[in-house]
Scaffold this active site. Structure first.
Site, short mmCIF file in Angstrom:
data_model
loop_
_atom_site.label_atom_id
_atom_site.label_comp_id
_atom_site.label_asym_id
_atom_site.label_seq_id
_atom_site.Cartn_x
_atom_site.Cartn_y
_atom_site.Cartn_z
N GLN A 1 -4.19 -1.06 9.72
CA GLN A 1 -4.29 -2.40 9.16
C GLN A 1 -4.91 -3.36 10.17
O GLN A 1 -4.52 -3.41 11.34
CB GLN A 1 -2.88 -2.90 8.74
CG GLN A 1 -2.86 -4.22 8.02
CD GLN A 1 -3.52 -4.19 6.63
OE1 GLN A 1 -3.67 -3.14 6.02
NE2 GLN A 1 -3.93 -5.34 6.15
N LYS B 1 0.84 -1.21 0.00
CA LYS B 1 0.00 0.00 0.00
C LYS B 1 0.88 1.26 0.00
O LYS B 1 0.62 2.21 -0.74
CB LYS B 1 -0.93 -0.01 1.22
CG LYS B 1 -2.04 -1.04 1.10
CD LYS B 1 -2.85 -1.20 2.39
CE LYS B 1 -3.87 -2.33 2.24
NZ LYS B 1 -4.66 -2.58 3.44
N ASP C 1 -10.59 3.67 4.19
CA ASP C 1 -10.92 2.24 4.11
C ASP C 1 -12.44 2.04 4.09
O ASP C 1 -12.92 0.96 3.74
CB ASP C 1 -10.39 1.54 5.37
CG ASP C 1 -9.20 0.64 5.10
OD1 ASP C 1 -9.07 0.15 3.98
OD2 ASP C 1 -8.42 0.44 6.05
N1 GUN Z 1 -7.01 -6.26 6.51
C1 GUN Z 1 -7.36 -7.00 5.43
N2 GUN Z 1 -7.85 -6.19 4.45
C2 GUN Z 1 -7.78 -4.93 4.93
C3 GUN Z 1 -8.12 -3.67 4.36
O1 GUN Z 1 -8.61 -3.55 3.23
N3 GUN Z 1 -7.88 -2.60 5.16
C4 GUN Z 1 -7.37 -2.71 6.41
N4 GUN Z 1 -7.20 -1.60 7.13
N5 GUN Z 1 -7.06 -3.87 6.96
C5 GUN Z 1 -7.26 -4.98 6.21
#
Ligand code: GUN
Length: 294
Positions: A103, A59, A126
């Site tokens: 995350q 990311k 998100d």
């Molecule tokens: N854990 C698994 N997928 C995601 C996501 O799209 N965003 C976040 N913040 N955590 C995750």
């Protein structure tokens, strides 16, 4: 019409993501030139879960490649909920930060909900806060959650018009299953949606009637070819590490669908890796650019 000798078309998530990221990078350059604002994304990782480390690294890299500012915050597993909430509140008022991503999953001693709901909804790129989930459900303007939004893009890219078609979602997580079912049933998308989960006694009864199957259970082999209607579109959200001594890393990635058998029946299928993953990251960049424009 698919047959036994059928090989499904690959839905190339990397190619779609590359096109969208070019568009996003131009949007970032234009915003910088016109307003001097550089979109900023804070990516917070607590602990060292190997899958999470690789997701957040990807990311951050994508963010820099799009010309955005990436603030990388790594915290030890021992971080308390209070410390994490305090950090989120600081980021909420940091003018260089337009998007905040914490995350998941968080270590067990920290409540995901307490931390996520501390994020200012305007910076919740998100789309995970209770406020944004509610807005999404009632169709108000909000950041759409990245993986479900990416799945809609992939279905469109596959050439399937889901209007009036039957979509089956397997898995009821808050991050994927529930929101993707909600988005597919929106009037603009207009699919008839069945949401299957661990309480569904015979999932194949539904998938055999499905024009689109989205599988997001975190279990390899959840979907196999004989559960599908010939020609169906399969979107595989799973990312599972299977031990494989022949690989340099000692593992390989597989999805939740059995790729080989599903490919023989489906009309189109996303590979793992290279399907949904690149879109999740792309929609995060998209939301961050939107946040910076506001
Ligand atoms: N854990 C698994 N997928 C995601 C996501 O799209 N965003 C976040 N913040 N955590 C995750």
């Amino acid at each position: 019409m698919a047959t036994d000798s059928n090989t499904a078309r690959l839905i190339d998530g990397r190619a779609l993501a590359a096109n969208l990221r070019t568009e996003i990078a131009s949007g970032v350059a234009k915003l910088k030139a016109e307003t001097g604002v550089t979109p900023g994304l804070a990516v917070v990782l607590v602990g060292e879960n190997p899958a999470s480390v690789s997701y957040v690294t990807a990311k951050e890299k994508a963010c820099r490649e799009a010309g955005m500012y990436s603030k990388e915050v790594r915290l030890p597993e021992s971080t308390t909920e209070e410390e994490l909430v305090r950090l989120v509140r600081e980021l909420n008022v940091d003018p260089s930060i337009h998007g905040i991503l914490v995350q998941l999953p968080l270590p067990k001693h920290i409540s995901d909900k307490a931390v996520i709901d501390a994020i200012e909804p305007a910076k919740d790129v998100d789309g995970f806060t209770t406020v944004n989930v509610g807005r999404m459900l009632v169709g108000e303007s909000c950041y759409l959650p990245c993986t479900p939004h990416g799945i809609l893009k992939l279905i469109e890219f596959s050439g399937m018009d889901v209007n009036g078609r039957h979509a089956v979602v397997i898995g009821r997580s808050n991050i994927v299953g529930k929101p993707v079912a909600a988005l597919l049933s929106r009037k603009e998308v207009n699919a008839t949606v069945t949401l299957c989960h661990t309480g569904t006694p015979d999932v194949s009864r539904f998938t055999r009637d499905a024009d689109v199957v989205v599988v997001a259970t975190g279990r390899p082999g959840t979907l196999v070819g004989d559960m599908l209607k010939p020609g169906a579109v399969v979107i595989d959200v799973g990312v599972n590490r299977i031990p494989d001594p022949s690989r340099p890393r000692g593992y390989r990635l597989v999805g939740d669908a059995d790729f080989e058998s599903c490919s023989r029946v489906a009309g189109a299928i996303t590979p793992v890796p290279g399907g949904v993953g690149p879109l999740t990251i792309t929609m995060l960049l998209w939301n961050t650019l939107e946040a910076a424009k506001k």
